[in-house]
Scaffold this motif. Sequence first.
Motif, PDB file in Angstrom:
ATOM      1  N   ASN A 177      20.827  21.276 120.640  1.00 43.17           N
ATOM      2  CA  ASN A 177      20.090  22.530 120.526  1.00 43.17           C
ATOM      3  C   ASN A 177      18.661  22.337 120.033  1.00 43.17           C
ATOM      4  O   ASN A 177      17.845  23.246 120.138  1.00 43.17           O
ATOM      5  CB  ASN A 177      20.814  23.489 119.577  1.00 43.17           C
ATOM      6  N   ILE A 178      18.373  21.176 119.486  1.00 38.75           N
ATOM      7  CA  ILE A 178      17.057  20.957 118.880  1.00 38.75           C
ATOM      8  C   ILE A 178      16.176  20.010 119.694  1.00 38.75           C
ATOM      9  O   ILE A 178      14.988  20.275 119.886  1.00 38.75           O
ATOM     10  CB  ILE A 178      17.229  20.423 117.435  1.00 38.75           C
ATOM     11  N   VAL A 179      16.738  18.931 120.202  1.00 45.29           N
ATOM     12  CA  VAL A 179      15.953  17.878 120.851  1.00 45.29           C
ATOM     13  C   VAL A 179      15.135  18.372 122.053  1.00 45.29           C
ATOM     14  O   VAL A 179      13.943  18.050 122.146  1.00 45.29           O
ATOM     15  CB  VAL A 179      16.852  16.671 121.228  1.00 45.29           C
ATOM     16  N   PRO A 180      15.701  19.155 122.977  1.00 43.48           N
ATOM     17  CA  PRO A 180      14.870  19.596 124.108  1.00 43.48           C
ATOM     18  C   PRO A 180      13.651  20.416 123.670  1.00 43.48           C
ATOM     19  O   PRO A 180      12.581  20.297 124.261  1.00 43.48           O
ATOM     20  CB  PRO A 180      15.821  20.454 124.953  1.00 43.48           C
ATOM     21  N   PHE A 181      13.818  21.202 122.630  1.00 50.11           N
ATOM     22  CA  PHE A 181      12.691  21.999 122.138  1.00 50.11           C
ATOM     23  C   PHE A 181      11.652  21.124 121.449  1.00 50.11           C
ATOM     24  O   PHE A 181      10.452  21.366 121.586  1.00 50.11           O
ATOM     25  CB  PHE A 181      13.180  23.106 121.206  1.00 50.11           C
ATOM     26  N   LEU A 182      12.099  20.121 120.718  1.00 54.08           N
ATOM     27  CA  LEU A 182      11.152  19.197 120.093  1.00 54.08           C
ATOM     28  C   LEU A 182      10.364  18.426 121.144  1.00 54.08           C
ATOM     29  O   LEU A 182       9.152  18.229 121.000  1.00 54.08           O
ATOM     30  CB  LEU A 182      11.884  18.228 119.162  1.00 54.08           C
ATOM     31  N   ILE A 183      11.038  18.023 122.220  1.00 54.50           N
ATOM     32  CA  ILE A 183      10.346  17.336 123.316  1.00 54.50           C
ATOM     33  C   ILE A 183       9.332  18.279 123.954  1.00 54.50           C
ATOM     34  O   ILE A 183       8.180  17.898 124.220  1.00 54.50           O
ATOM     35  CB  ILE A 183      11.357  16.807 124.351  1.00 54.50           C
ATOM     36  N   GLY A 184       9.744  19.531 124.206  1.00 48.88           N
ATOM     37  CA  GLY A 184       8.838  20.517 124.790  1.00 48.88           C
ATOM     38  C   GLY A 184       7.627  20.784 123.911  1.00 48.88           C
ATOM     39  O   GLY A 184       6.495  20.883 124.410  1.00 48.88           O
ATOM     40  N   ILE A 185       7.850  20.877 122.611  1.00 48.11           N
ATOM     41  CA  ILE A 185       6.746  21.110 121.670  1.00 48.11           C
ATOM     42  C   ILE A 185       5.788  19.926 121.683  1.00 48.11           C
ATOM     43  O   ILE A 185       4.565  20.099 121.702  1.00 48.11           O
ATOM     44  CB  ILE A 185       7.300  21.387 120.251  1.00 48.11           C
ATOM     45  N   CYS A 186       6.327  18.713 121.694  1.00 47.23           N
ATOM     46  CA  CYS A 186       5.471  17.518 121.748  1.00 47.23           C
ATOM     47  C   CYS A 186       4.659  17.482 123.044  1.00 47.23           C
ATOM     48  O   CYS A 186       3.469  17.135 123.031  1.00 47.23           O
ATOM     49  CB  CYS A 186       6.317  16.260 121.623  1.00 47.23           C
ATOM     50  N   ILE A 187       5.283  17.844 124.166  1.00 44.05           N
ATOM     51  CA  ILE A 187       4.564  17.867 125.443  1.00 44.05           C
ATOM     52  C   ILE A 187       3.437  18.890 125.390  1.00 44.05           C
ATOM     53  O   ILE A 187       2.312  18.623 125.812  1.00 44.05           O
ATOM     54  CB  ILE A 187       5.526  18.157 126.607  1.00 44.05           C
ATOM     55  N   LEU A 188       3.712  20.080 124.845  1.00 44.33           N
ATOM     56  CA  LEU A 188       2.683  21.118 124.766  1.00 44.33           C
ATOM     57  C   LEU A 188       1.541  20.711 123.849  1.00 44.33           C
ATOM     58  O   LEU A 188       0.379  20.989 124.140  1.00 44.33           O
ATOM     59  CB  LEU A 188       3.285  22.446 124.324  1.00 44.33           C
ATOM     60  N   LEU A 189       1.853  20.056 122.748  1.00 44.06           N
ATOM     61  CA  LEU A 189       0.796  19.592 121.858  1.00 44.06           C
ATOM     62  C   LEU A 189      -0.037  18.493 122.519  1.00 44.06           C
ATOM     63  O   LEU A 189      -1.251  18.427 122.340  1.00 44.06           O
ATOM     64  CB  LEU A 189       1.390  19.112 120.537  1.00 44.06           C
ATOM     65  N   ALA A 190       0.612  17.637 123.321  1.00 41.86           N
ATOM     66  CA  ALA A 190      -0.121  16.610 124.059  1.00 41.86           C
ATOM     67  C   ALA A 190      -1.024  17.249 125.119  1.00 41.86           C
ATOM     68  O   ALA A 190      -2.169  16.821 125.317  1.00 41.86           O
ATOM     69  CB  ALA A 190       0.848  15.626 124.707  1.00 41.86           C
ATOM     70  N   VAL A 191      -0.511  18.285 125.799  1.00 39.75           N
ATOM     71  CA  VAL A 191      -1.326  19.001 126.792  1.00 39.75           C
ATOM     72  C   VAL A 191      -2.517  19.657 126.103  1.00 39.75           C
ATOM     73  O   VAL A 191      -3.640  19.628 126.619  1.00 39.75           O
ATOM     74  CB  VAL A 191      -0.472  20.038 127.562  1.00 39.75           C
ATOM     75  N   ASP A 192      -2.298  20.237 124.930  1.00 44.25           N
ATOM     76  CA  ASP A 192      -3.389  20.866 124.180  1.00 44.25           C
ATOM     77  C   ASP A 192      -4.447  19.831 123.802  1.00 44.25           C
ATOM     78  O   ASP A 192      -5.645  20.063 123.971  1.00 44.25           O
ATOM     79  CB  ASP A 192      -2.833  21.545 122.936  1.00 44.25           C
ATOM     80  N   PHE A 193      -4.014  18.670 123.328  1.00 44.73           N
ATOM     81  CA  PHE A 193      -4.942  17.601 122.954  1.00 44.73           C
ATOM     82  C   PHE A 193      -5.743  17.131 124.177  1.00 44.73           C
ATOM     83  O   PHE A 193      -6.971  16.981 124.110  1.00 44.73           O
ATOM     84  CB  PHE A 193      -4.159  16.432 122.335  1.00 44.73           C
ATOM     85  N   CYS A 194      -5.059  16.912 125.297  1.00 46.24           N
ATOM     86  CA  CYS A 194      -5.740  16.448 126.513  1.00 46.24           C
ATOM     87  C   CYS A 194      -6.677  17.513 127.062  1.00 46.24           C
ATOM     88  O   CYS A 194      -7.744  17.184 127.604  1.00 46.24           O
ATOM     89  CB  CYS A 194      -4.713  16.059 127.568  1.00 46.24           C
ATOM     90  N   THR A 195      -6.298  18.776 126.913  1.00 45.86           N
ATOM     91  CA  THR A 195      -7.155  19.867 127.374  1.00 45.86           C
ATOM     92  C   THR A 195      -8.463  19.887 126.588  1.00 45.86           C
ATOM     93  O   THR A 195      -9.544  20.007 127.168  1.00 45.86           O
ATOM     94  CB  THR A 195      -6.430  21.218 127.233  1.00 45.86           C
ATOM     95  N   LYS A 196      -8.372  19.752 125.280  1.00 44.87           N
ATOM     96  CA  LYS A 196      -9.583  19.730 124.450  1.00 44.87           C
ATOM     97  C   LYS A 196     -10.466  18.539 124.795  1.00 44.87           C
ATOM     98  O   LYS A 196     -11.688  18.660 124.875  1.00 44.87           O
ATOM     99  CB  LYS A 196      -9.197  19.696 122.974  1.00 44.87           C
ATOM    100  N   ARG A 197      -9.853  17.378 125.027  1.00 45.17           N
ATOM    101  CA  ARG A 197     -10.629  16.185 125.387  1.00 45.17           C
ATOM    102  C   ARG A 197     -11.299  16.351 126.739  1.00 45.17           C
ATOM    103  O   ARG A 197     -12.450  15.947 126.925  1.00 45.17           O
ATOM    104  CB  ARG A 197      -9.733  14.944 125.407  1.00 45.17           C
ATOM    105  N   ALA A 198     -10.580  16.947 127.696  1.00 48.33           N
ATOM    106  CA  ALA A 198     -11.145  17.143 129.034  1.00 48.33           C
ATOM    107  C   ALA A 198     -12.318  18.108 128.990  1.00 48.33           C
ATOM    108  O   ALA A 198     -13.332  17.894 129.653  1.00 48.33           O
ATOM    109  CB  ALA A 198     -10.068  17.659 129.989  1.00 48.33           C
ATOM    110  N   LEU A 199     -12.190  19.177 128.210  1.00 46.89           N
ATOM    111  CA  LEU A 199     -13.282  20.137 128.099  1.00 46.89           C
ATOM    112  C   LEU A 199     -14.490  19.529 127.405  1.00 46.89           C
ATOM    113  O   LEU A 199     -15.635  19.809 127.758  1.00 46.89           O
ATOM    114  CB  LEU A 199     -12.818  21.394 127.364  1.00 46.89           C
TER     115      LEU A 199
END
Length: 114
Positions: free
Chosen positions: A64-86
């Motif tokens: 019940n926890i691991v898929p959400f933790l993976i999703g949160i990590c992916i979203l935080l990575a996307v946020d980091f890459c988005t800021k770098r790209a901009l």
Amino acid sequence: MNNIANKINSIFLRKYKDENINRFDNILASGNLQSLKYYTKGGALLLIYIMIVRSMLLNYTLINIVPFLIGICILLAVDFCTKRALKNGKNLLTYSKILTTTFSVTFVGLAIFL
């Protein structure tokens, strides 16, 4: 499939036939990345909330926890890459396609899990 997409685009863009539409690609990609910056933060908060509620209702099991933790990590990575790209300002169209697809696949994957 590309033929169909090109045909639809030519129908919608026929009044702009003489203009160079590609010049707007970077502007649109930049706007898309700006929006994605906010969606990733909101999406991560939503996933944290769903993870907590689901864990309380269904006990604190790893499934019940691991898929959400993976999703949160992916979203935080996307946020980091988005800021770098901009900040970088190069290849915005490519980054926009990749990061938007990653964001969408993450939420579809979690929706299938639920």
